[in-house]
Scaffold this active site. Structure first.
Site, PDB file in Angstrom:
ATOM      1  N   LYS A  48       0.841  -1.205   0.000  1.00 57.35           N
ATOM      2  CA  LYS A  48       0.000   0.000   0.000  1.00 57.35           C
ATOM      3  C   LYS A  48       0.876   1.255   0.000  1.00 57.35           C
ATOM      4  CE  LYS A  48      -0.311  -0.170   5.063  1.00 57.35           C
ATOM      5  NZ  LYS A  48      -1.169  -0.519   6.218  1.00 57.35           N
ATOM      6  N   ARG A 146     -10.656  -0.216  15.115  1.00 53.56           N
ATOM      7  CA  ARG A 146     -10.533   0.508  13.851  1.00 53.56           C
ATOM      8  C   ARG A 146     -11.445  -0.193  12.845  1.00 53.56           C
ATOM      9  NH1 ARG A 146      -4.608   1.423  11.137  1.00 53.56           N
ATOM     10  NH2 ARG A 146      -5.165  -0.536  10.108  1.00 53.56           N
ATOM     11  N   HIS A 178      -6.285  -7.300  12.961  1.00 56.89           N
ATOM     12  CA  HIS A 178      -5.069  -6.467  13.013  1.00 56.89           C
ATOM     13  C   HIS A 178      -4.817  -6.059  14.465  1.00 56.89           C
ATOM     14  CE1 HIS A 178      -2.013  -4.040  11.127  1.00 56.89           C
ATOM     15  NE2 HIS A 178      -2.596  -2.887  11.301  1.00 56.89           N
ATOM     16  N   ARG A 234       1.427 -10.913   7.244  1.00 57.33           N
ATOM     17  CA  ARG A 234       1.020  -9.767   6.432  1.00 57.33           C
ATOM     18  C   ARG A 234       1.935  -8.571   6.680  1.00 57.33           C
ATOM     19  NH1 ARG A 234      -3.886  -9.602   8.761  1.00 57.33           N
ATOM     20  NH2 ARG A 234      -3.438  -7.584   9.688  1.00 57.33           N
ATOM     21  N   TYR A 280      14.971  30.613   6.293  1.00 60.05           N
ATOM     22  CA  TYR A 280      13.834  31.368   6.842  1.00 60.05           C
ATOM     23  C   TYR A 280      13.853  31.433   8.366  1.00 60.05           C
ATOM     24  CZ  TYR A 280      11.444  30.989   2.287  1.00 60.05           C
ATOM     25  OH  TYR A 280      11.101  31.068   0.965  1.00 60.05           O
ATOM     26  N   CYS A 327      13.005  24.318   3.813  1.00 60.78           N
ATOM     27  CA  CYS A 327      12.078  25.088   2.983  1.00 60.78           C
ATOM     28  C   CYS A 327      11.322  24.135   2.047  1.00 60.78           C
ATOM     29  CB  CYS A 327      12.841  26.126   2.160  1.00 60.78           C
ATOM     30  SG  CYS A 327      13.984  27.108   3.147  1.00 60.78           S
ATOM     31  N   ASP A 329      11.617  23.610  -1.131  1.00 57.30           N
ATOM     32  CA  ASP A 329      12.413  22.945  -2.163  1.00 57.30           C
ATOM     33  C   ASP A 329      13.859  22.709  -1.770  1.00 57.30           C
ATOM     34  OD1 ASP A 329      10.189  23.519  -4.069  1.00 57.30           O
ATOM     35  OD2 ASP A 329      10.859  25.573  -3.692  1.00 57.30           O
TER      36      ASP A 329
END
Ligand SMILES: *Cc1c(COP(=O)(O)O)cnc(C)c1O
Length: 391
Positions: A48, A146, A178, A234, A280, A327, A329
């Protein structure tokens, strides 16, 4: 034990300044190791979330090459993508909401997890429309709170199964659940959930439904709890060579090795004087005259912004720490006075623990999260370079 990988780096595409290398041989070897550690159980490799950031289809193929006889994804679209790519291995998917196209899953031979009567009804309707049985795994909530049918909901689901199994609209392939705390194998809930699982499977059996597969163990239970292996394990995280229980053992301790490597090339190297604020907000200031290096990868690529002043990297043979804010990028390193290199030098952001390279676990520790989040967040903006197998 698996043998250490020889290749740890590969040439990135031309002109690329930051990239992810995936060692498919590591994935295959990790699955082999997980298979060896769960004798008598099949391995369902969980791919997944784009193979935990490692690439959906290549990871799936590598896992199958390593001996996985099953694959699993959370979402329907991921399952359909695997089938569209020609992956024919038995495949389970479990997360969807009303309106999902169960017919497409049935057509593509995808096993569907069912936790509630509404889902069973919709699967049955799609199966009848096709004149073909849907393959399902019924999920019991043994205490995670869940997904899965909980308490009386499980009994009700079994009651609803009776007639549609008899009709041949569904074939119950598996019963599954699970863990909440598999990473703490001594926790009383682990034993409690296992007991409840056995009881739930027996209740199903008393109703005349005997699926061939009972499965409960994620990576942590596969590695630490043989009592929970049942017919199939699993694992997800461990397939990619990461430890789900860093306090109990490193990947190397479990015979696994990291498959993901994240590298960048310095985009700029320049001298700066004492007291220069960096990036920054100036949360880092150079303590002395030094050389700064600009690393062209940032939070839009998956480097956590919380890693400002704490994220670990390796340049040459030295471990360094991100200097100042990450930042969108890019981020900056304080390379130290007299840095002999220049623009183009390689920076290892994630690598293999054995070479004192920073690992996903090191990043997770630095920003107080789990290694799962570090690898899954590496974005599609970073090109993937695959080594050690067929893509
Ligand atoms: C993600 C997931 C797994 C795999 O978990 P790991 O801890 O990565 O091994 C197994 N089962 C279910 C239901 C999951 O959601």
């Amino acid at each position: 034990m698996t043998t250490p990988a020889a290749p740890v780096s590969a040439a990135p595409p031309e002109g690329v300044s930051a990239w992810v290398t995936i060692d498919l041989a590591a994935i295959a070897d990790n699955v082999r190791e997980l298979d060896r550690r769960s004798p008598g159980a099949e391995v369902m490799a969980v791919v997944k979330a784009n193979g935990y950031g490692h690439g959906l289809v290549p990871s799936a193929r590598a896992a199958v090459a390593g001996g996985a006889t099953w694959l699993a994804v959370a979402q329907f679209n991921e399952a359909l993508d695997l089938r569209a790519a020609g992956v024919t291995t038995p495949l389970l998917t479990w997360l969807y909401a009303p309106g999902v196209d169960f017919g497409a899953a049935i057509d593509a031979d995808i096993d569907i997890s069912v936790s509630a009567p509404w889902a069973l009804d919709a699967v049955v309707a799609a199966a009848r429309a096709r004149g073909r049985a849907a393959r399902i795994h019924v999920k019991v909530d043994t205490g995670l709170g869940r997904n899965g049918a909980l308490g009386q909901g499980w009994t009700d689901l079994i009651a609803a199964l009776g007639p549609v199994v008899a009709e041949g609209a569904v074939e119950v392939i598996g019963v599954w659940s699970h863990f909440a705390r598999a990473d703490a194998p001594q926790d009383p809930t682990v034993l409690g959930q296992r007991d409840r699982f056995v009881e739930a499977a027996e209740e199903l059996e008393r109703a005349g439904i005997r699926p061939q597969l009972r499965h409960l163990a994620n990576s942590a239970a596969t590695l630490t709890n043989p009592n929970a292996h049942f017919d199939l394990v699993r694992p997800g995280l461990a397939v990619y060579g990461l430890s789900p229980v860093p306090d109990l053992g490193s990947p190397q301790d479990f015979g696994l090795r990291e498959a993901m490597r994240v590298t960048a090339r310095l985009a700029l190297v320049k001298e700066a004087s004492t007291g220069q604020g960096v990036s920054y907000g100036h949360i880092y200031t150079t303590p002395e005259d030094t050389v700064l290096g600009l690393v062209p990868i940032g939070y839009a690529d998956g480097i956590p912004r919380h890693a400002g002043n704490v994220g670990p990297v390796k340049v040459g043979d030295r471990r360094l720490t991100v200097a100042g804010r990450v930042c969108m990028d890019q981020f900056v390193l304080d390379l130290g006075a007299g840095y002999a290199g220049g623009a183009g030098d390689e920076v290892v952001i994630l690598g293999r623990g054995v070479d004192d390279e920073p690992t996903a676990q090191d990043w997770a520790t630095a920003i107080d999260t789990i290694n799962y989040e570090i690898v899954t967040r590496m974005s599609d903006r970073l090109p993937r370079v695959f080594i050690g197998g067929d893509v």
